[in-house]
Design an enzyme around this catalytic site. Structure first.
Site, short mmCIF file in Angstrom:
data_model
loop_
_atom_site.label_atom_id
_atom_site.label_comp_id
_atom_site.label_asym_id
_atom_site.label_seq_id
_atom_site.Cartn_x
_atom_site.Cartn_y
_atom_site.Cartn_z
N ASP A 71 0.86 -1.19 0.00
CA ASP A 71 0.00 0.00 0.00
C ASP A 71 0.89 1.23 0.00
O ASP A 71 2.09 1.16 0.27
CB ASP A 71 -0.91 -0.01 1.24
CG ASP A 71 -2.00 1.07 1.22
OD1 ASP A 71 -2.30 1.60 0.14
OD2 ASP A 71 -2.55 1.38 2.29
N HIS A 72 0.29 2.37 -0.32
CA HIS A 72 0.96 3.67 -0.20
C HIS A 72 0.51 4.36 1.07
O HIS A 72 -0.68 4.33 1.42
CB HIS A 72 0.62 4.57 -1.39
CG HIS A 72 1.22 4.12 -2.68
ND1 HIS A 72 0.60 4.32 -3.90
CD2 HIS A 72 2.39 3.50 -2.97
CE1 HIS A 72 1.36 3.84 -4.86
NE2 HIS A 72 2.45 3.34 -4.32
N TYR A 81 -4.93 4.62 0.51
CA TYR A 81 -6.01 3.74 0.03
C TYR A 81 -5.66 3.08 -1.30
O TYR A 81 -6.45 3.03 -2.21
CB TYR A 81 -7.33 4.50 -0.06
CG TYR A 81 -7.72 5.23 1.21
CD1 TYR A 81 -7.72 4.56 2.43
CD2 TYR A 81 -8.05 6.57 1.19
CE1 TYR A 81 -8.06 5.23 3.61
CE2 TYR A 81 -8.39 7.24 2.36
CZ TYR A 81 -8.39 6.57 3.57
OH TYR A 81 -8.72 7.23 4.73
N HIS A 82 -4.42 2.53 -1.36
CA HIS A 82 -3.95 1.84 -2.55
C HIS A 82 -3.49 0.42 -2.24
O HIS A 82 -2.40 0.01 -2.67
CB HIS A 82 -2.80 2.62 -3.20
CG HIS A 82 -3.14 4.00 -3.60
ND1 HIS A 82 -2.18 4.98 -3.81
CD2 HIS A 82 -4.33 4.61 -3.85
CE1 HIS A 82 -2.77 6.12 -4.15
NE2 HIS A 82 -4.08 5.90 -4.18
N PRO A 83 -4.27 -0.40 -1.53
CA PRO A 83 -3.85 -1.77 -1.28
C PRO A 83 -3.77 -2.55 -2.60
O PRO A 83 -4.55 -2.30 -3.53
CB PRO A 83 -4.94 -2.33 -0.37
CG PRO A 83 -6.15 -1.50 -0.65
CD PRO A 83 -5.61 -0.12 -0.96
#
Length: 561
Positions: free
Chosen positions: A295-296, A469-471
């Site tokens: 994630d980020h 919110y980049h899983p």
């Protein structure tokens, strides 16, 4: 429904699933069933771009997942929302359109995802896109997905941020999704005619007019049905009834980076130790399912603004009402943008070949829930280190499909990730203090000028960093021992089963993930249909020739402040 069969069953009507539903039903000989746990996306809060914080934080539209206590973030539990509505996360996200750096996709190929390098991916980025400006070697105007620049940077703060980046010694780039990502320039968003261009709007709605597509909403898939090592259908629950539906050809999981590995595990496909601990019968031991999770992270650099021009002056109820009414009547104005209209991509240090830091500039100082950070005017820049080395996991905790899985990212476990965030603080502070922002820049609110040493930065980051919110990457594509799908998106060892969504990324790109997820689905659709793939495009990619000697493109013009 128990006696019904479809050629293809797609689980999840999200960023990838809607694309697949459209492209697979282009062939009238294919019957397709699309199953979604959520419901309709016909809400003003989804369709109006400026309302983006509402659906993300609403249980009706998003799975409100939470991580386990993250050991390197003071044991904080992190919010992990995932779309639960037609359009999936493309209906609840911030609409930022970033493809990623060309080298990110070359990296995929190096990790075993053959023919997923940039040259092979670029034609599918173009196929998906309806670019608001001139088409060229990198951009196209004939695709379903609307992409533009919102209100075209009418607020002067957007341009001032770009100019500050140039003054600090970085490139200016006119199109970070084109030849050169590195630098500062306008940011792009998935908005068309003032409305969110989700995959539900762009892909699914046109396909729903075809009689070979069936869409079922409010249905929770329990598992993939297997006949030995072959997927033959799925079991789902709707209105209290359990239904088995069969697939003549294939089952495709597009349930996202949390849902897809969880469904595989519920179906008995995954690491045998994880399945045994959850009391799930092992049908196929596949060690990589749920592993490699990435994630980020990001935090906000916030400043007071010396001029009353920020969006903080538009947060009262009367101003919001006027913005909303104008949008309803005209689909224009501040309601038609996500407000992230300028950005930057830079390298964190010498010897980094392509950008690993990303900026989203916002002419306001507020939280993700839309609440103002302080009284008065302000602006902020979201900054994160985007090529993390820390890895986490998704694990089913029981055989109950209604029980959320265990989610742990191990954020900042790796020292290189902590070093990256130290660079975020120091480089950003230098950029914001350039002359271009002198007439606007007031007091630094967050992190605050007292945060200087490595230890102080680490403490701040552990306490205030948030998920972007980049899983992704939890069912990685490749051929090694942790690979879940092959380069054709087929699950290793199981016939008739594919995974197509951001979970199959081998590594996380430098940027937001909706654009590459849509690209992956476009290319996978051609693979599934057995069509001739679009020819690779060997477009020029600009890399700073001095990346091994210097961190930025030029000697910076230092500010006197």
């Amino acid at each position: 429904m128990n006696s019904e069969k479809f050629d293809y069953i797609i689980v999840g009507a999200g960023s990838a699933g809607c694309v697949l539903a459209n492209r697979l039903t282009e062939d009238s000989n294919n019957s397709v069933l699309l199953i979604e746990t959520g419901g309709s996306d016909k809400s003003i809060f989804i369709q109006m771009p400026t309302a983006l914080s509402i659906p993300m934080n609403t249980k009706k539209y998003a799975w409100q997942f939470e991580t386990q206590p993250e050991p390197f973030l003071n044991n904080r539990r992190m919010h992990c929302p995932r779309g639960k509505v037609l359009g999936g996360s493309s209906s609840i996200n911030g609409m930022v359109y970033v493809r990623g750096h060309a080298k990110d996709f070359d990296e995929w190929q190096q990790h075993g995802a053959q023919e997923w390098d940039y040259a092979h991916c670029l034609p599918y980025f173009k196929k998906s896109e309806d670019w608001a400006f001139s088409a060229n070697e990198y951009r196209a105007k004939s695709g379903p997905l609307g992409v533009n620049n919102g209100n075209e940077m009418k607020n002067p703060l957007y341009r001032a941020f770009i100019n500050a980046g140039v003054e600090a010694g970085y490139f200016e780039t006119k199109d970070y999704n084109g030849e050169q990502q590195e630098g500062f320039g306008p940011m792009h968003m998935t908005v068309k005619n003032g409305v969110r261009s989700s995959t539900a709007n762009a892909y699914l709605r046109p396909a729903m007019a075809r009689n070979n597509l069936t869409v079922i909403t409010h249905a929770l898939v329990h598992k993939v049905l297997l006949d030995g090592k072959k997927a033959v259908g799925v079991r789902y629950e709707r209105k209290g009834k359990i239904v088995d539906v069969k697939a003549n050809k294939e089952v495709v999981l597009s349930a996202g980076p949390v849902g897809s590995p969880h469904l595989l595990q519920l179906s008995g496909i995954g690491p045998k130790a994880v399945l045994a601990a959850a009391n799930i019968d092992v049908k196929h031991d596949l060690p990589g399912v749920g592993q490699n999770l990435q994630d980020h992270l990001e935090f906000y650099f916030q400043f007071k603004c010396k001029k009353p021009i920020s969006l903080n002056g538009k947060l009262d109820w009367f101003s919001k009402l006027k913005i909303g009414v104008r949008w309803i009547l005209t689909k224009k104005g501040l309601g038609a943008t996500n407000h992230f209209e300028s950005c930057g991509f830079i390298r964190s240090k010498v010897s980094v070949e392509w950008p690993d830091l990303q900026y989203h500039f916002l002419p306001a100082a507020m939280r993700y829930d839309g609440k103002e950070a302080f009284a008065g005017h302000g602006f902020q820049v979201h900054i994160g280190h985007n090529k993390p080395k820390s890895r986490g996991h998704i694990k089913a905790l029981s055989a109950d499909p209604k029980a959320h899985p265990e989610i742990l990212f191990n954020y900042l476990e790796h020292e290189d990730d902590r070093e990256g965030f130290r660079a975020c603080v120091r480089l950003t502070r230098e950029i914001i203090n350039q002359p271009a922002l002198d007439e606007y820049r007031g007091e630094e609110i967050q992190p605050g000028t007292s945060i200087q040493s490595d230890e102080e930065i680490d403490t701040f980051v552990r306490e205030f960093v948030e998920s972007a919110y980049h899983p992704s990457c939890s069912c990685k594509m490749g051929t090694d021992e942790l690979a879940v799908v092959d380069p054709q998106t087929r699950v290793h060892g199981i016939d008739g089963l594919r995974v197509v969504d951001s979970s199959i990324f081998p590594t996380i790109p430098n940027g937001n993930l909706n654009a590459p997820t849509i690209m992956v689905a476009e290319r996978a659709a051609d693979i599934i249909r057995g069509r001739e793939l679009l020819a690779p495009l060997n477009a020029k990619v600009t890399i700073d020739p001095n990346w091994q000697q210097q961190q930025r493109s030029a000697i910076p013009k230092r500010s006197t402040n």
